[in-house]
Design an enzyme around this catalytic site. Structure first.
Site, PDB file in Angstrom:
ATOM      1  NE  ARG A  65      68.095  95.834 -82.751  1.00  0.00           N
ATOM      2  CZ  ARG A  65      67.163  96.005 -81.828  1.00  0.00           C
ATOM      3  NH1 ARG A  65      65.998  95.433 -81.959  1.00  0.00           N
ATOM      4  NH2 ARG A  65      67.386  96.708 -80.757  1.00  0.00           N
ATOM      5  CG  ASP A  87      64.468  97.746 -73.897  1.00  0.00           C
ATOM      6  OD1 ASP A  87      63.271  98.016 -74.103  1.00  0.00           O
ATOM      7  OD2 ASP A  87      65.065  96.801 -74.466  1.00  0.00           O
ATOM      8  CE1 TYR A 100      60.241  91.652 -89.651  1.00  0.00           C
ATOM      9  CE2 TYR A 100      58.997  90.352 -88.074  1.00  0.00           C
ATOM     10  CZ  TYR A 100      59.936  91.332 -88.347  1.00  0.00           C
ATOM     11  OH  TYR A 100      60.557  91.985 -87.304  1.00  0.00           O
TER      12      TYR A 100
END
Ligand SMILES: Cc1cc2nc3c(=O)[nH]c(=O)nc-3n(C[C@H](O)[C@H](O)[C@H](O)COP(=O)(O)OP(=O)(O)OC[C@H]3O[C@@H](n4cnc5c(N)ncnc54)[C@H](O)[C@@H]3O)c2cc1C
Length: 376
Positions: free
Chosen positions: A108, A292, A213
């Site tokens: 991220r 968001d 992952y």
């Protein structure tokens, strides 16, 4: 005349930075106001869908993201105990050809840092927590907790799930706590002691799951994120810590490949999973929401940031060449162009069935925010 607009963006998350880059691309002057005093590199992964990659490519970030992220052959879906494959969603080159861009798995922090390079540092004002918005003639005045004020022709609220801009426009409304939490962390793959994991697997349990992952091209860093019931926990914070022993106990009995990943995990964060219903309206005059702030969703399709990034591209198309007196119409057009898609992703994500069995994914990954027809 393009370039005559001054737009203030509140929030320098994925949505805010993508919007700043996309608006500058069409000659709009932007200032991004972020409450944090510095960007922190949080231990989390993020799946960058092909649909988001098409936007990021036009923002000039494809080469960097390919170099820093993992390119998975698939997103595999397995039974928690038997390991049986329920559905293997193939990505890699065939999906890249089909959908027009790669599917990448990133840290991220790497995605956020990449987006930050697409916006000149002088456009991003850190340490600016928005506390108020007021109409001043045809402009909007922004007030910040540090005492500063700024004037803009229009404001984009990209200030996340607890958006103050949304509250100012439409009043307070509580988030929907799902009663579930996510544990998540990244750690060096070397801690797995030579054990290799699949590229990307979601292990489906009865009332819980875990997605595991790699986030680096050389498989040097592993990420996982879980979802399980814990109705009493209501903290949404990128820094709230979880207890790894509790986490391991919660996934006892899962396939040994899952137990190995959890056994090697040194440290974990914990996050309450929330969403909201689709908002009936996103904009009021020359203030709009995005990302968001207006359509937060559960993480089960890995599409929340992708939707914010798509919003950025579509908003830039709606605002291109618009004069200050045309902003309200452009914002209405933006909302009309995006509302159905983001509502469908919110609703689909909520069911937590994405890729559990053979799934039509074209409507999500084939979408191209640069070419999709805009509402009239
Ligand atoms: C566990 C988990 C896993 C996820 N995995 C994925 C994934 O794999 N793929 C994907 O696409 N999405 C994923 N998401 C969703 C994704 O993280 C969000 O959708 C995305 O971060 C939304 O971006 P945003 O810019 O709208 O909001 P945010 O990222 O929340 O950014 C909002 C910014 O606004 C700032 N801000 C807030 N209030 C103010 C204020 N008053 N003044 C100034 N600044 C303010 C905040 O500090 C923040 O920097 C996941 C989410 C979770 C919880």
């Amino acid at each position: 005349m393009a370039g005559s607009l001054r737009i203030a963006i509140v929030g320098a998350g994925m949505g805010g930075l993508a919007t700043a880059a996309a608006l500058r691309r069409v000659g709009i002057e932007v200032a991004v106001y972020e409450q944090a005093t510095q960007f922190a590199r949080i231990g989390a992964g993020i799946q960058i869908g092909c649909n988001a990659m098409k936007v990021l490519r036009e923002l000039g970030l494809e080469r960097r993201l390919r170099a820093q992220s993992f390119y998975p052959r698939s997103w595999n879906n397995r039974d928690w105990r038997t390991g049986e494959i329920k559905f293997d969603m193939i990505f890699g080159e065939s999906a890249e050809r089909k959908f027009g861009a790669p599917y990448l798995l990133a840290h991220r922090g790497d995605l956020h840092a990449a987006l930050a390079t697409a916006v000149p540092a002088e456009c991003v004002k850190l340490g600016h927590k928005l506390v108020g918005l007021d109409e001043v003639g045809d402009s909007v005045r922004l007030s910040f907790a540090n005492g500063a004020t700024a004037l803009a022709d229009a404001v984009v609220g990209a200030d996340g799930v607890h958006s103050l801009v949304r509250e100012i426009l439409f009043g307070t409304s509580p988030v929907n706590f799902t009663g579930r939490i996510a544990y998540r962390t990244t750690y060096p793959a070397a801690l797995l002691g030579g054990e290799r994991i699949d590229d990307c697997t979601k292990w489906w349990g009865e009332d819980r799951h875990i997605v595991i992952y790699y986030v680096k091209p050389d498989r040097s860093e592993v990420y996982f994120v879980t979802s399980q019931p814990e109705p009493e926990f209501r903290i949404e914070s990128w820094s709230a810590k979880g207890d790894v022993r509790q986490l391991r106990a919660a996934f006892k009995g899962f396939d040994p490949r899952v137990e190995n990943v959890l056994a090697a995990c040194p440290d974990v964060h914990k996050w309450a999973i929330v969403d909201r219903d689709a908002l009936p309206r996103w904009a009021e005059r020359n203030v709009t929401l995005l990302g968001d702030a207006c359509h937060p969703m559960t993480p089960y399709m890995a599409q929340g940031a992708a939707m914010a990034i798509e919003d950025a591209a579509v908003l830039s198309r709606c605002l291109e060449g618009v004069e200050p007196d045309g902003v309200a119409n452009a914002f209405r057009r933006f909302e009309a162009s995006r509302r159905d898609r983001t509502a469908r992703v919110q609703e689909t994500s909520r069911t937590n069935t994405w890729l559990k069995e053979k799934t039509d994914t074209d409507w999500v990954y084939a979408y191209d925010a640069w070419t999709v027809p805009l509402a009239g």
